[in-house]
Design a protein around this motif. Sequence first.
Motif, mmCIF file in Angstrom:
data_model
loop_
_atom_site.group_PDB
_atom_site.id
_atom_site.type_symbol
_atom_site.label_atom_id
_atom_site.label_comp_id
_atom_site.label_asym_id
_atom_site.label_seq_id
_atom_site.Cartn_x
_atom_site.Cartn_y
_atom_site.Cartn_z
ATOM 1 N N LEU A 244 117.441 58.791 58.120
ATOM 2 C CA LEU A 244 117.146 60.199 57.836
ATOM 3 C C LEU A 244 116.035 60.772 58.699
ATOM 4 O O LEU A 244 116.046 61.963 59.015
ATOM 5 N N HIS A 245 115.066 59.935 59.077
ATOM 6 C CA HIS A 245 113.865 60.462 59.731
ATOM 7 C C HIS A 245 113.623 59.921 61.131
ATOM 8 O O HIS A 245 112.718 60.398 61.829
ATOM 9 N N GLY A 246 114.390 58.921 61.553
ATOM 10 C CA GLY A 246 114.206 58.397 62.891
ATOM 11 C C GLY A 246 113.245 57.228 62.957
ATOM 12 O O GLY A 246 112.643 56.812 61.954
ATOM 13 N N ALA A 247 113.070 56.700 64.172
ATOM 14 C CA ALA A 247 112.278 55.482 64.373
ATOM 15 C C ALA A 247 110.816 55.660 63.992
ATOM 16 O O ALA A 247 110.132 54.683 63.680
ATOM 17 N N SER A 248 110.313 56.883 64.006
ATOM 18 C CA SER A 248 108.912 57.097 63.640
ATOM 19 C C SER A 248 108.641 56.760 62.182
ATOM 20 O O SER A 248 107.493 56.566 61.795
ATOM 21 N N ALA A 249 109.702 56.671 61.360
ATOM 22 C CA ALA A 249 109.534 56.350 59.941
ATOM 23 C C ALA A 249 109.506 54.849 59.682
ATOM 24 O O ALA A 249 109.281 54.424 58.547
ATOM 25 N N LEU A 250 109.728 54.022 60.707
ATOM 26 C CA LEU A 250 109.727 52.573 60.511
ATOM 27 C C LEU A 250 108.323 52.092 60.171
ATOM 28 O O LEU A 250 107.349 52.497 60.810
ATOM 29 N N PRO A 251 108.193 51.208 59.176
ATOM 30 C CA PRO A 251 106.866 50.745 58.777
ATOM 31 C C PRO A 251 106.281 49.684 59.706
ATOM 32 O O PRO A 251 105.078 49.452 59.696
ATOM 33 N N ASP A 252 107.126 49.048 60.507
ATOM 34 C CA ASP A 252 106.683 47.966 61.389
ATOM 35 C C ASP A 252 106.205 48.559 62.717
ATOM 36 O O ASP A 252 106.995 49.129 63.466
ATOM 37 N N PRO A 253 104.911 48.419 63.058
ATOM 38 C CA PRO A 253 104.408 48.976 64.326
ATOM 39 C C PRO A 253 105.127 48.417 65.552
ATOM 40 O O PRO A 253 105.310 49.136 66.539
ATOM 41 N N ALA A 254 105.537 47.152 65.496
ATOM 42 C CA ALA A 254 106.223 46.555 66.645
ATOM 43 C C ALA A 254 107.579 47.218 66.870
ATOM 44 O O ALA A 254 107.976 47.463 68.012
ATOM 45 N N LEU A 255 108.299 47.524 65.784
ATOM 46 C CA LEU A 255 109.583 48.201 65.923
ATOM 47 C C LEU A 255 109.401 49.621 66.450
ATOM 48 O O LEU A 255 110.156 50.079 67.305
ATOM 49 N N ARG A 256 108.391 50.306 65.932
ATOM 50 C CA ARG A 256 108.135 51.659 66.432
ATOM 51 C C ARG A 256 107.811 51.624 67.922
ATOM 52 O O ARG A 256 108.266 52.476 68.688
ATOM 53 N N ALA A 257 107.046 50.621 68.336
ATOM 54 C CA ALA A 257 106.694 50.496 69.751
ATOM 55 C C ALA A 257 107.926 50.212 70.600
ATOM 56 O O ALA A 257 108.043 50.704 71.724
#
Length: 265
Positions: A244-257
């Motif tokens: 719904l919100h995209g990768a910026s909503a992922l809680p894992d900093p490594a995944l967001r990076a």
Amino acid sequence: MLWLLFLLVACAAAVAAAREPEGAGAGRGALSLYEAAFLSGGPQRVGDLALVVMDRQRRLLLAHTGWVTVVDPDGRDELERSVISAIGPHGQSPVPAVRSALASAAPVRALADRLVTAGLAVPAAARTNVAAAVRHVRAAVGLVLLMGAAALLIVPPESGRGQAAAWFTLPLLLTLSCLAIARVEVHPYTRWASPAGQKLLGRIETPRPRPGRPARRADERGGGVAGGCGRDAADAEILTALALHGASALPDPALRAAFKAHWGH
């Protein structure tokens, strides 16, 4: 009464703006997570969801450096096989390249076609037409204002500029009303979901996992992911937030990076 010519131009622009196409759509039942991802963020969001689903199952490894590595080369469905194919024969590729390839993959196009047929997604041509229509309405507003200003400049003060200005009120209100309706109904103007699709998206709970919150993979919990979606509450929350919100909503900093990495990094 030369200013009447400007009034005629303004009225013609307002009528043309009022005839711009309107959106339409038909609905159906609940959405799958991949359908919600497409309606929320388009083809690339579907690919992002597939990457994270496979990462959480330990069948891919998404690194914070912006590279994705195949761990299990056997995809469980057409979309996952497209992911593995996009990564390439060496089993490793930059995430931006994979995301770009997945956006045009056959399973993603098929998903889009099904949603368009169901009346839940906006066809590509319609998205282009709506965006163009909004530009036309904005241009009409500007033209009405320009014609009104020109008319006031040529009307002698003693003839009553207020009466001339009043005549331009109707076309101005008409064009502004069209622009307001467009903003309410189809803003942003390239939205993937039709009004019917937006209604179904509105029924989905929209969790936003807190950044920094632990996000263990399925094998670390002894669980799995059913049908490409999380089986337990943690997976469901994370994957729904991504859809719904995209990768910026992922809680894992490594995944967001991994998703923020630039091509070739």
